[in-house]
Motif scaffolding. Structure first.
Motif, PDB file in Angstrom:
ATOM      1  N   ASP A   1      42.377  60.793 -22.549  1.00 55.33           N
ATOM      2  CA  ASP A   1      43.387  60.440 -23.561  1.00 55.33           C
ATOM      3  C   ASP A   1      43.002  59.199 -24.347  1.00 55.33           C
ATOM      4  N   GLU A   2      42.351  58.250 -23.683  1.00 56.15           N
ATOM      5  CA  GLU A   2      42.008  56.976 -24.338  1.00 56.15           C
ATOM      6  C   GLU A   2      40.654  56.505 -23.856  1.00 56.15           C
ATOM      7  N   LEU A   3      39.960  55.761 -24.726  1.00 54.04           N
ATOM      8  CA  LEU A   3      38.712  55.102 -24.330  1.00 54.04           C
ATOM      9  C   LEU A   3      38.873  53.601 -24.558  1.00 54.04           C
ATOM     10  N   THR A   4      38.309  52.792 -23.665  1.00 53.18           N
ATOM     11  CA  THR A   4      38.274  51.340 -23.897  1.00 53.18           C
ATOM     12  C   THR A   4      37.225  51.047 -24.969  1.00 53.18           C
ATOM     13  N   ASP A   5      37.241  49.832 -25.485  1.00 53.63           N
ATOM     14  CA  ASP A   5      36.252  49.428 -26.495  1.00 53.63           C
ATOM     15  C   ASP A   5      34.829  49.610 -25.990  1.00 53.63           C
TER      16      ASP A   5
ATOM     17  N   THR B   1      33.707  55.516 -15.708  1.00 47.64           N
ATOM     18  CA  THR B   1      34.909  55.292 -14.905  1.00 47.64           C
ATOM     19  C   THR B   1      36.110  55.966 -15.561  1.00 47.64           C
ATOM     20  N   VAL B   2      36.805  56.816 -14.803  1.00 53.12           N
ATOM     21  CA  VAL B   2      38.067  57.393 -15.275  1.00 53.12           C
ATOM     22  C   VAL B   2      39.189  56.737 -14.478  1.00 53.12           C
ATOM     23  N   ILE B   3      40.183  56.233 -15.193  1.00 57.21           N
ATOM     24  CA  ILE B   3      41.335  55.590 -14.561  1.00 57.21           C
ATOM     25  C   ILE B   3      42.567  56.430 -14.903  1.00 57.21           C
ATOM     26  N   VAL B   4      43.358  56.746 -13.905  1.00 57.76           N
ATOM     27  CA  VAL B   4      44.584  57.505 -14.142  1.00 57.76           C
ATOM     28  C   VAL B   4      45.758  56.528 -14.151  1.00 57.76           C
ATOM     29  N   LYS B   5      46.421  56.446 -15.291  1.00 56.64           N
ATOM     30  CA  LYS B   5      47.625  55.612 -15.367  1.00 56.64           C
ATOM     31  C   LYS B   5      48.815  56.528 -15.111  1.00 56.64           C
ATOM     32  N   GLN B   6      49.545  56.230 -14.055  1.00 54.54           N
ATOM     33  CA  GLN B   6      50.668  57.094 -13.688  1.00 54.54           C
ATOM     34  C   GLN B   6      51.784  56.967 -14.725  1.00 54.54           C
TER      35      GLN B   6
END
Length: 304
Positions: free
Chosen positions: A79-83, A93-98
């Motif tokens: 859904d989103e990428l960091t800079d 790294t994939v981070i899941v934000k609940q």
């Protein structure tokens, strides 16, 4: 603490990755931090297989490490990428934000900690070497995803970038994306696009050499470069991203003239520390993670 933290599932996504140290490293880190999480190998030939799997859809899926060959292929599924991930063009790294409050959907964020694995060790070492009036240069060898992370790290360190790759178009891609100059060869000649001329025209000196070449390439730096640098106040730091074998030809060459060395094993735990902290929001047990990697990477008998 264990009772309060719901157990989450993590893993490393890649293909032919049975050699990976990450499960041992992250598993030890979760245990040391008394977190009930699991971290497993996710060996899949193709990313579509993973994003259609039960694990990806599981509400207990907390995120994953991503390695070769999936660092680019995973991007459309996020859904989103960091800079950093956006600029480097790769996700490790994939981070899941609940979901929070009204929001019923989780958010999948792609980040890149590979560059921190290169930046942190160099930043520490550069801080302790005398600076000169010359412009600091990073010589970056190779042209794959790790070279992109290296270019990003070098720009964050404030170093000019010079790229060399056997396929010059790949080096040119790096220069277009991150700024810098392509060396057509590593000679000290008169042609404007050889390494010697480029360093002169920049009034630069190589503070860092980052090799992302496979150990099997048996790369060594040219004699003129080594001879010129070994008497300099600020010897170049030689960073070889390979973590096995422990000694590459390049590291032996650099060690013989007492250049400071950084090995891929250091990059490995540094990027892993970054991942642990992104997933858990806690300070990583640095020493625990370092020990696991070193135990795995040190030669059986000390090869001194």
């Amino acid at each position: 603490i264990m009772g309060l933290v719901p157990p989450m599932k993590y893993g490393i996504l890649g293909h032919n990755i049975s050699y990976s140290v990450s499960p041992a490293m992250q598993g030890a880190a979760f245990a040391a931090a008394r977190l009930p999480h699991a971290y497993n190998l996710i060996d899949m030939q193709d990313v579509d297989e993973f994003v259609n799997s039960d694990l990806w859809k599981d509400s207990a899926f907390g995120g994953c490490s991503v390695t070769i060959p999936h660092k680019q292929a995973i991007i459309p599924h996020l859904d989103e990428l960091t800079d950093a991930a956006q600029t480097i063009g790769a996700v490790n790294t994939v981070i899941v934000k609940q979901p929070v409050g009204e929001k019923s959907e989780r958010t999948l964020i792609g980040d890149n900690t590979d560059w921190k694995g290169i930046f942190n060790p160099l930043n520490r070492k550069l801080g302790s070497t005398p600076s000169s009036d010359k412009v600091g240069v990073a010589l970056i060898l190779g042209g794959g995803g790790t070279a992109r992370a290296a270019a990003y790290a070098a720009s964050q360190l404030g170093l000019e970038r010079v790229y060399f790759n056997r396929t010059p178009s790949k080096a040119q891609d790096l220069a277009d994306r991150f700024g810098g100059t392509v060396a057509m060869n590593l000679e000290d000649g008169d042609e404007p696009d050889c390494l010697g001329s480029i360093l002169k025209s920049l009034n630069g000196e190589a503070r860092v050499v980052i090799s992302t070449l496979p150990a099997s390439a048996e790369f060594e730096l040219p004699t003129w470069f080594v001879d010129g640098a070994k008497d300099s106040e600020s010897k170049p730091i030689i960073f070889d991203v390979n973590y096995k074998p422990y000694w590459t030809k390049l590291l032996h060459q650099a060690d013989d003239v007492k250049f400071p060395l950084v090995r891929g094993s250091e990059m490995l735990w540094e990027q892993g520390v970054g991942q642990f902290e992104l997933w858990t929001g806690r300070t990583a047990p640095y020493k625990v993670m370092q020990d696991v990697v070193l135990k795995n990477c040190l030669p059986e008998e000390a090869e001194e």
